[in-house]
Design a protein around this motif. Structure first.
Motif, short mmCIF file in Angstrom:
data_model
loop_
_atom_site.label_atom_id
_atom_site.label_comp_id
_atom_site.label_asym_id
_atom_site.label_seq_id
_atom_site.Cartn_x
_atom_site.Cartn_y
_atom_site.Cartn_z
N THR A 97 5.06 4.01 2.41
CA THR A 97 4.52 2.77 1.85
C THR A 97 4.69 1.62 2.83
O THR A 97 5.55 1.65 3.70
CB THR A 97 5.22 2.40 0.53
OG1 THR A 97 6.60 2.05 0.80
CG2 THR A 97 5.19 3.55 -0.47
N ALA A 150 0.84 -1.20 0.00
CA ALA A 150 0.00 0.00 0.00
C ALA A 150 0.88 1.24 0.00
O ALA A 150 1.94 1.26 0.62
CB ALA A 150 -0.92 0.01 1.22
N PRO A 155 -4.15 -2.07 -2.25
CA PRO A 155 -5.17 -1.02 -2.07
C PRO A 155 -4.94 0.13 -3.04
O PRO A 155 -3.82 0.35 -3.52
CB PRO A 155 -4.94 -0.56 -0.63
CG PRO A 155 -4.20 -1.69 0.04
CD PRO A 155 -3.36 -2.31 -1.04
N ALA A 164 -0.65 3.76 5.56
CA ALA A 164 -0.47 2.70 4.57
C ALA A 164 -0.54 1.33 5.22
O ALA A 164 -1.17 0.39 4.70
CB ALA A 164 0.86 2.88 3.84
N ARG A 180 -1.30 -1.01 -10.73
CA ARG A 180 -2.10 -1.72 -9.72
C ARG A 180 -3.09 -2.67 -10.36
O ARG A 180 -3.20 -3.85 -9.96
CB ARG A 180 -2.83 -0.71 -8.84
CG ARG A 180 -3.83 -1.34 -7.87
CD ARG A 180 -4.52 -0.30 -7.02
NE ARG A 180 -5.53 -0.92 -6.18
CZ ARG A 180 -6.80 -1.06 -6.54
NH1 ARG A 180 -7.22 -0.60 -7.72
NH2 ARG A 180 -7.66 -1.66 -5.72
N ARG A 234 -4.19 0.37 6.35
CA ARG A 234 -5.02 -0.06 5.21
C ARG A 234 -4.61 -1.44 4.72
O ARG A 234 -5.46 -2.29 4.43
CB ARG A 234 -4.90 0.96 4.07
CG ARG A 234 -5.70 0.60 2.81
CD ARG A 234 -7.19 0.76 2.99
NE ARG A 234 -7.49 2.15 3.31
CZ ARG A 234 -7.62 3.13 2.39
NH1 ARG A 234 -7.47 2.84 1.09
NH2 ARG A 234 -7.89 4.36 2.75
N LEU A 235 -3.32 -1.68 4.64
CA LEU A 235 -2.85 -2.97 4.13
C LEU A 235 -3.22 -4.11 5.07
O LEU A 235 -3.69 -5.17 4.62
CB LEU A 235 -1.33 -2.92 3.92
CG LEU A 235 -0.69 -4.16 3.29
CD1 LEU A 235 -1.33 -4.49 1.94
CD2 LEU A 235 0.81 -3.96 3.14
N THR A 256 1.69 1.27 -7.36
CA THR A 256 0.31 1.54 -6.96
C THR A 256 -0.39 2.43 -7.98
O THR A 256 -1.52 2.17 -8.38
CB THR A 256 0.27 2.22 -5.57
OG1 THR A 256 0.86 1.35 -4.61
CG2 THR A 256 -1.15 2.53 -5.15
#
Length: 345
Positions: free
Chosen positions: A163, A15, A340, A65, A306, A68-69, A302
């Motif tokens: 990241t 992410a 994501p 990041a 992605r 979310r991951l 990303t």
């Protein structure tokens, strides 16, 4: 060169997080230097950059990041055995940012957490360090956090980003191949001379001066020898990529994407042409995101590929180069990984 193979480790996901604030190299510069800045933009290829808010730091972007991951992977926080942070923008000189983030992310107290001080080449080096630690199976799941807070209103090159990459022990995972190199004789080419023990911050570093281009600069700012970096990058990186391909017994045609550190357009185009690569296989984020230091490879993945990475197995060659001087490349097969959408924080 140091070449290595990491086995039994799967690339599980990644992410990227950037600040919401967008800075234009042309619209947001002083009027008296706009024409000069337009020439710079044409040459380096960077029109807009991302810059942190006053309250925001690299660790905040890396935290978002990672959160979310972890959520999209559906990994429990108590499953994470290792947390490695690769940055040149720590919250403090001591303790390490990884230690702080281990607590902030509420990971278990037995989690291995430490920092690595590296910039442009950070991603390949970080993947190897974490992957090698995990290869024996003692560490089942690990997180690699890479990025920097490097942007300033004055400098037209750098952007901020954080990241998070997830690796997982898997005996059936395809091997990862690495080619890692360092040449400290060129350490002065990219350097922050003030702030360490050899030259602590003093009053003289707080007094700005007016440069030849009419811009006020700080004596504590980054020193960048552009010609030296250009020569190093274009001479060292192409043969290193060829060496890695030969080591992995991987034809160029078998690589789906070549992701290079986003230095500037002149450097990256020279490298691409020397290697004879199809432009469609070499995505770039320079125009929109600038140079995000060690985060530039994952940010480019990303922002540009992605969807392709979510479609099925892809072989990706990643190559970072710069600070140190150092340069590192790796070949990673990516399949069924979580990616994501780009996070703006």
């Amino acid at each position: 060169m140091a070449q290595a193979i990491v086995r039994n480790v799967r690339y599980a996901g990644m992410a990227s997080c950037v600040p919401r604030r967008i800075l234009s190299n042309i619209k947001d510069c002083p009027p008296q230097i706009r024409s000069a800045r337009e020439r710079i933009v044409r040459n380096i290829g960077i029109e807009t950059r991302r810059i942190c808010s006053e309250w925001q730091y690299f660790s905040d972007l890396a935290f978002d990041a990672t959160e979310r991951l972890l959520a999209e992977l559906n990994w429990g926080r108590d499953e994470i055995d290792a947390l490695i942070v690769v940055t040149q923008s720590p919250d403090y000189l001591i303790p390490g940012t990884a230690i702080i983030l281990q607590n902030r992310l509420q990971l278990k107290p037995t989690t291995i957490a430490f920092d690595i001080n590296l910039g442009c080449s950070a991603y390949a080096f970080g993947l190897h360090v974490l992957g090698a630690m995990m290869a024996s199976g003692g560490i089942r799941k690990g997180m690699l956090l890479v990025g920097d807070k490097a942007a300033s209103v004055i400098d037209p090159l750098f952007s901020d980003a954080g990241t998070a990459t997830a690796l997982e022990y898997d005996p059936d995972a395809p091997p990862m191949y690495f080619d890692l190199n360092s040449d400290g004789s060129g350490y002065e080419a990219i350097m922050l001379p003030a702030g360490g023990h050899r030259e602590p911050y003093g009053l003289q570093h707080a007094l700005p001066f007016k440069d030849d281009d009419g811009i006020w600069r700080s004596p504590s700012a980054l020193v960048l020898d552009g010609p030296a970096v250009l020569s190093f990058s274009t001479q060292r990186v192409p043969p290193a990529v060829r060496n890695l391909l030969e080591f992995a017994q991987c034809p160029v045609a078998d690589v789906d994407y070549f992701i290079f550190h986003q230095a500037n357009k002149m450097i990256n185009e020279t490298i691409r042409k020397k290697l004879g690569l199809d432009p469609d296989k070499v995505p770039s984020t320079l125009h929109d995101f600038g140079n995000t230091s060690g985060a530039s490879i994952p940010v480019t993945m990303t922002a540009r590929i992605r969807d392709a990475l979510l479609e099925g197995r892809k072989k990706v060659l990643m190559s970072g180069f710069g600070i140190g001087l150092s340069w590192g490349s790796c070949i990673v097969d990516i399949e069924n990984a979580v990616f994501p959408e780009l996070i703006e924080s």
